[in-house]
Write an enzyme that holds these catalytic residues in place. Sequence first.
Site, mmCIF file in Angstrom:
data_model
loop_
_atom_site.group_PDB
_atom_site.id
_atom_site.type_symbol
_atom_site.label_atom_id
_atom_site.label_comp_id
_atom_site.label_asym_id
_atom_site.label_seq_id
_atom_site.Cartn_x
_atom_site.Cartn_y
_atom_site.Cartn_z
ATOM 1 N N THR A 1 0.833 -1.195 0.000
ATOM 2 C CA THR A 1 0.000 0.000 0.000
ATOM 3 C C THR A 1 0.871 1.250 0.000
ATOM 4 O O THR A 1 1.796 1.380 0.811
ATOM 5 C CB THR A 1 -0.915 0.016 1.237
ATOM 6 O OG1 THR A 1 -1.728 -1.156 1.223
ATOM 7 C CG2 THR A 1 -1.799 1.251 1.238
ATOM 8 N N CYS B 1 24.118 6.425 9.370
ATOM 9 C CA CYS B 1 23.927 4.977 9.452
ATOM 10 C C CYS B 1 25.072 4.271 10.162
ATOM 11 O O CYS B 1 24.932 3.129 10.592
ATOM 12 C CB CYS B 1 23.765 4.400 8.047
ATOM 13 S SG CYS B 1 22.320 5.037 7.171
#
Length: 381
Positions: free
Chosen positions: A240, A326
């Site tokens: 979705t 990160c």
Amino acid sequence: MKYPIYLDYNATTPCAPEVVDAMIPWFGQHFGNAASKSHAYGWMAEDAVETAREQIANLIGVKPKEIIFTSGATEAINLALKGIFEFYRGQKQHYISCQTEHKAVLDTLGHLESHGAEVTYLPVNQYGEVDLEELKSSILPHTKMIALMWANNETGLIHPIDEIKKIAQEKDIILFTDAVQVAGKMPIDLKGIHLMAISAHKMYGPKGIGALYIRHNHHLPKPLTLIDGGGHEKGFRSGTLNVPGIVGFGKAAELRSKNQLAEAERLEKLRNLLETKILEIEGTKVNGSLENRLSHVSNISFAGVEGVELLQRVNKEVAVSSGSACTSISPKPSHVLAAMGIDPDLGRASIRFSLGLNTTESEIIFAAEYIKKMVETLRKT
């Protein structure tokens, strides 16, 4: 001024107010699923998604159908690399990249290696530059992809992408590039690029939404899907759609399509001012190229201080990092600086400064003076 002063725009950027305003109605008032084809709620959501797709395509100069939405650049990178690997599964495969790539690329290539792929990681010189002749000589008969970032997230180095395009075209090889740090910050020409990852939150859009550009109308293969379940996004990425995030991404792209050159010039002046003041400190040095780099980025090393303590002191008043968000939790020196041959202790005592839309001259002056004081204090202890 707001404290701590934020100079870590390569890690993330604040959502522009116009982006937030554009997104809000799609959380409540217009809550439809873009895949609902039978009623107005779905139609409205689908229209909003397609408008955003056009806005992003206009920013980077491609066709809307070539934009595939993902949850971010990391997923886009995984789709590009693993998707091509899956296309060629069962064949001998070789990939060419670089030692200074973002961990999202390096770790994904490591995954491919664990499944049988060969990977060549090109070394870099002291400025972070790859040798194009070495790139050419690394190409094998079974090379499937060249994966090189457009600009480095830690040093701002801009790779010679036009020359890299030519090499890929001459050898008829897929060219993938991580353009997270350039999209929306400088004009880019995608002719000759087959796959490209971008992210909304690096261009004043929301987190959790990115895109993979997949070039159409050429004979080289496109990546196979990694996520099954509905065939969304032309079958490349099921799930979705995040309509509010996509709307925000589109609005951010629309905003960033304006005044790119003027903003880059403004930030370059501020970056140069920051460097001039900080380099007055003895034992400081800019890491990387001083010429082929992004206008808003500077990576500076500070000799004679301990890296972790330097960051802790500086971040009380100036929000900066030692490299990629990160990998910022790692005590190890930056793999980018290590590949450039920088001493590990000096690599740990290096700070990445990245400026943005809200950066002012008064903030730069304050930051430079504050950092001078912190370095002097640490060297006395």
